[in-house]
Enzyme design. Structure first.
Site, PDB file in Angstrom:
ATOM      1  N   ASP A   1      -4.014   3.797   2.585  1.00 41.86           N
ATOM      2  CA  ASP A   1      -5.461   3.576   2.738  1.00 41.86           C
ATOM      3  C   ASP A   1      -5.763   2.120   3.102  1.00 41.86           C
ATOM      4  O   ASP A   1      -6.924   1.711   3.138  1.00 41.86           O
ATOM      5  CB  ASP A   1      -6.222   4.001   1.471  1.00 41.86           C
ATOM      6  CG  ASP A   1      -5.867   3.146   0.267  1.00 41.86           C
ATOM      7  OD1 ASP A   1      -4.961   2.276   0.383  1.00 41.86           O
ATOM      8  OD2 ASP A   1      -6.482   3.333  -0.801  1.00 41.86           O
TER       9      ASP A   1
ATOM     10  N   ASP B   1      -1.632  -1.235  -4.036  1.00 40.07           N
ATOM     11  CA  ASP B   1      -1.919  -0.494  -5.270  1.00 40.07           C
ATOM     12  C   ASP B   1      -0.775  -0.654  -6.277  1.00 40.07           C
ATOM     13  O   ASP B   1       0.255  -1.252  -5.967  1.00 40.07           O
ATOM     14  CB  ASP B   1      -2.167   0.989  -4.951  1.00 40.07           C
ATOM     15  CG  ASP B   1      -1.203   1.502  -3.893  1.00 40.07           C
ATOM     16  OD1 ASP B   1       0.011   1.376  -4.134  1.00 40.07           O
ATOM     17  OD2 ASP B   1      -1.646   1.971  -2.821  1.00 40.07           O
TER      18      ASP B   1
ATOM     19  N   ASN C   1      -0.266   4.488  -0.326  1.00 42.30           N
ATOM     20  CA  ASN C   1      -0.875   5.757   0.113  1.00 42.30           C
ATOM     21  C   ASN C   1      -1.654   5.602   1.419  1.00 42.30           C
ATOM     22  O   ASN C   1      -2.538   6.391   1.725  1.00 42.30           O
ATOM     23  CB  ASN C   1      -1.776   6.331  -0.989  1.00 42.30           C
ATOM     24  CG  ASN C   1      -2.930   5.401  -1.323  1.00 42.30           C
ATOM     25  OD1 ASN C   1      -2.969   4.257  -0.840  1.00 42.30           O
ATOM     26  ND2 ASN C   1      -3.873   5.859  -2.122  1.00 42.30           N
TER      27      ASN C   1
ATOM     28  N   GLU D   1      -6.438 -19.861 -17.273  1.00 48.18           N
ATOM     29  CA  GLU D   1      -6.999 -20.560 -16.121  1.00 48.18           C
ATOM     30  C   GLU D   1      -7.913 -21.643 -16.693  1.00 48.18           C
ATOM     31  O   GLU D   1      -9.126 -21.518 -16.751  1.00 48.18           O
ATOM     32  CB  GLU D   1      -7.803 -19.617 -15.218  1.00 48.18           C
ATOM     33  CG  GLU D   1      -8.080 -20.282 -13.877  1.00 48.18           C
ATOM     34  CD  GLU D   1      -9.368 -19.856 -13.211  1.00 48.18           C
ATOM     35  OE1 GLU D   1      -9.558 -20.210 -12.046  1.00 48.18           O
ATOM     36  OE2 GLU D   1     -10.214 -19.192 -13.844  1.00 48.18           O
TER      37      GLU D   1
ATOM     38  N   ASP E   1      -9.077 -15.493 -17.397  1.00 49.09           N
ATOM     39  CA  ASP E   1      -9.874 -16.058 -16.323  1.00 49.09           C
ATOM     40  C   ASP E   1     -10.924 -17.032 -16.869  1.00 49.09           C
ATOM     41  O   ASP E   1     -11.571 -16.753 -17.885  1.00 49.09           O
ATOM     42  CB  ASP E   1     -10.591 -14.892 -15.605  1.00 49.09           C
ATOM     43  CG  ASP E   1     -11.312 -15.332 -14.354  1.00 49.09           C
ATOM     44  OD1 ASP E   1     -10.638 -15.787 -13.424  1.00 49.09           O
ATOM     45  OD2 ASP E   1     -12.561 -15.214 -14.303  1.00 49.09           O
TER      46      ASP E   1
ATOM     47  N   ASP F   1       0.863  -1.190   0.000  1.00 44.40           N
ATOM     48  CA  ASP F   1       0.000   0.000   0.000  1.00 44.40           C
ATOM     49  C   ASP F   1       0.893   1.232   0.000  1.00 44.40           C
ATOM     50  O   ASP F   1       1.670   1.446   0.925  1.00 44.40           O
ATOM     51  CB  ASP F   1      -0.873  -0.061   1.272  1.00 44.40           C
ATOM     52  CG  ASP F   1      -1.666   1.214   1.488  1.00 44.40           C
ATOM     53  OD1 ASP F   1      -1.830   1.988   0.524  1.00 44.40           O
ATOM     54  OD2 ASP F   1      -2.125   1.415   2.630  1.00 44.40           O
TER      55      ASP F   1
HETATM   56  C1  NOJ Z   1     -11.255 -17.544 -11.298  1.00 42.37           C
HETATM   57  C2  NOJ Z   1     -10.548 -16.572 -10.420  1.00 42.37           C
HETATM   58  O1  NOJ Z   1      -9.230 -17.010 -10.231  1.00 42.37           O
HETATM   59  C3  NOJ Z   1     -11.347 -16.514  -9.145  1.00 42.37           C
HETATM   60  O2  NOJ Z   1     -10.654 -15.799  -8.140  1.00 42.37           O
HETATM   61  C4  NOJ Z   1     -12.677 -15.892  -9.477  1.00 42.37           C
HETATM   62  O3  NOJ Z   1     -13.481 -15.888  -8.308  1.00 42.37           O
HETATM   63  C5  NOJ Z   1     -13.401 -16.670 -10.583  1.00 42.37           C
HETATM   64  N1  NOJ Z   1     -12.531 -17.040 -11.668  1.00 42.37           N
HETATM   65  C6  NOJ Z   1     -14.502 -15.850 -11.179  1.00 42.37           C
HETATM   66  O4  NOJ Z   1     -13.970 -14.839 -11.975  1.00 42.37           O
HETATM   67 CA    CA Z   2      -3.338   2.113  -1.286  1.00 46.32          CA
END
Ligand code: NOJ
Ligand code: CA
Length: 555
Positions: A47, A51, A45, A281, A222, A43
């Site tokens: 918060d 980031d 900044n 993935e 993903d 982090d």
């Molecule tokens: C796979 C991602 O790695 C996971 O973290 C996410 O919850 C699901 N896809 C849905 O996008």
């Molecule tokens: Ca931050």
């Protein structure tokens, strides 16, 4: 005259006993890619949320560790019901993570250090707050209606099918405004996009170009198995129990139609310089299905993650050998992708640890992945021995704007442990998740000073991958240890550049007699790494310590 066919047959025969032909190599074929969960890395900044500038501040750390690329999980605007995997704008940076200018700065600084950056592209679904979905749900004749999957079913009480979602419940949510159901394989707030719609497809490909134009070296894609569904949307005659595992059904995953989408996406990448890559993935049920993800002509995902390996949770030499051999010999020589930890997987220090030898086991599992041919993924803090925070320690943390939702994966997403100061140096504010209590011992600051630490072990392994020809360019040589507790294999770059790796996955010392090396047994006079310390292995018969690792080479 008979010689030619004879030579041809002999060549064919020997090819059958060798590893499959190696395809041309690219930077990613032997890369180590380091996954960063940006909320939890640094982090900048105060918060309490990590980031992009926090990542930039630690590029020298990543360079010294020796990684080739980083994959940053989603940092786009999002309501954060799935911490960024519910994207409401694909082409901007969420304010808590910084700005597009911060991204550009990060890329430029990473380039100076020869570190590439992969963007996490959530290709299967958007947030229900994405303007595309807001438009789509506004009326049945909206031009973006078909960008998502809408069906009437039998009315508000009767969904179109009884398929179950990966996050529980049915894959359909009734929308009162237009009186239809929309489809989502994940949360109801993550509607699946309709990849069969050409306008949606074009809009998604524009996102690809946007990030490549902004210096990305590729994408972690993903949820790739779920892009397209069976167009007939058949009823499931054997439905999984609601709330149970739902994924990987023939109607919702691994559809043949997905290949064309991925080919088109790959084609865009191939028009950019620098060999950009797709890291998928791509969970599959079998190794045969995983082989298909690369594409018939190697023209789809270059790096599909091997979940058959990554989902293993038992420290068992025979199973590791089986999965690595499968990846080596049943993927047509393409680049395997091995990993254990991730933002979705409990950390390997905790998973494989027995409570007594966790550090030694962490070194063992690190050696298991980092000595392999192929691409290896590391998850931030894995190199320190970070642990999965137990759910009981997370529960008392109040939910607030910094932690919009509790998630059963929070335990593996706790802040990076930089030093022994307050909040482990992650933040000067209040971290969005608590720091794991082991940070005084397992931190970059402490471990850098200790040549026997997990961090030092990782940096040495990474160095080995870069500097030693057998580990950098060598093929995998399957060996037999004659002992079910010991996984032994070789790596071979040339006849005089051969390495031997021996891993004991049991709490007892083991004896082995290693066989299977083609030709005469090479002398492994050089002990490259060992934990605990061990003598140079003089022959094929040797002893290996409990959870021991031994790496030796001919030169
Ligand atoms: C796979 C991602 O790695 C996971 O973290 C996410 O919850 C699901 N896809 C849905 O996008
Ligand atoms: Ca931050």
């Amino acid at each position: 005259m008979l010689m030619k066919p004879l030579i041809f047959c002999l060549a064919l025969l020997s090819a059958c006993f060798l590893a499959p032909a190696q395809l041309p190599t690219h930077w990613y074929d032997h890369a180590v890619i380091y996954e960063i969960y940006p909320r939890s890395f640094q982090d900048s900044n105060s918060d309490g949320v990590g980031d992009l500038n926090g990542i930039t501040a630690h590029l020298d750390y990543l360079k010294d560790l020796g990684v080739d690329a980083i994959w940053i999980t989603p940092f786009f605007p999002s309501p954060n019901l799935d911490f960024g995997y519910d994207v409401s704008n694909y082409t901007d940076v969420a304010p808590e993570y910084g700005t597009l200018a911060d991204w550009d700065h990060l890329v430029a600084e990473a380039r100076k250090r020869n570190i590439r950056i992969l963007v996490d592209f959530v290709v299967n679904h958007t947030s229900d707050q994405h303007p595309w979905f807001k438009e789509s749900r506004s009326s049945r004749d909206n031009p973006k209606r078909d960008w998502y999957i809408w069906k009437s079913g039998g009315g508000p009480k009767d969904p179109p099918t009884h398929w179950t979602s990966i996050f529980g419940g049915y894959t359909w949510t009734w929308d009162q405004t237009t009186e239809q159901w929309y489809y989502h394989i994940f949360l109801p707030q993550q509607p699946d996009v309709n990849w069969t719609n050409p306008d949606l497809r074009k809009a998604m490909f524009d996102v690809v170009r946007f990030w490549l134009d902004h210096g990305a070296s590729g994408f972690r894609l993903d949820a790739t198995p779920y892009l397209i569904e069976d167009p007939a949307f058949p009823e499931d005659l054997d439905p999984p129990a609601p709330g149970g595992p739902a994924a990987l059904k023939p109607y919702n995953s691994g559809r043949p139609e997905n290949h064309q989408v991925l080919r088109e996406m790959r084609h865009i990448l191939d028009t950019y310089p620098g060999d950009p890559v797709l890291l998928g993935e791509s969970s599959t049920a079998t190794i045969e299905d995983l082989a298909k993800v690369y594409g018939k002509n190697h023209d789809e995902i270059q790096l599909p993650m091997d979940f058959l390996f990554g989902n293993l949770t038992k420290l068992d030499a025979a199973t590791f050998k089986k999965q690595i051999d499968a990846a080596e010999f049943q993927l047509g020589g393409q680049t395997p992708v091995f990993f254990f930890s991730s933002h979705d997987h409990p950390r390997q220090w905790s998973v494989f640890g027995d409570g007594t030898h966790n550090d030694q086991i962490a070194k063992l599992t690190a050696a298991l992945t980092l000595t392999q041919r192929g691409c290896i993924l590391l998850y931030y803090g894995e190199e320190l021995g970070m642990a999965t925070m137990p759910a009981a320690d997370l529960k008392p943390v109040p939910l607030g704007p910094k932690r919009p939702r509790a998630d059963d994966r929070d335990g593996e997403r706790t802040p990076m442990q930089w030093n022994t100061k307050v909040n482990a140096g992650f933040s000067e504010g209040t971290p969005w998740l608590p720091v794991e209590s082991n940070f005084k011992r397992y931190s970059v600051e402490m471990e850098k000073k200790n040549p026997a630490s997990i961090y030092s072990w990782y940096t040495n392994l990474l160095k080995l991958r870069h500097d030693n020809a057998a580990f950098r360019d060598g093929s995998y040589v399957p060996l037999e240890s004659g002992n079910p507790n010991v996984f032994a294999f070789g790596r071979k770059a040339s006849d005089n550049e051969v390495a031997l790796v021996v891993l004991n996955t049991s709490p007892a010392p083991q004896s082995v007699h290693i066989t299977g090396m083609p030709g005469t047994w090479p002398g492994f006079q050089h002990l490259l790494m060992a934990s605990p310390l061990a003598p140079v292995p003089l022959g094929q018969t040797l002893k290996i310590a409990p959870y021991g690792v031994l790496i030796a080479a001919t030169k």
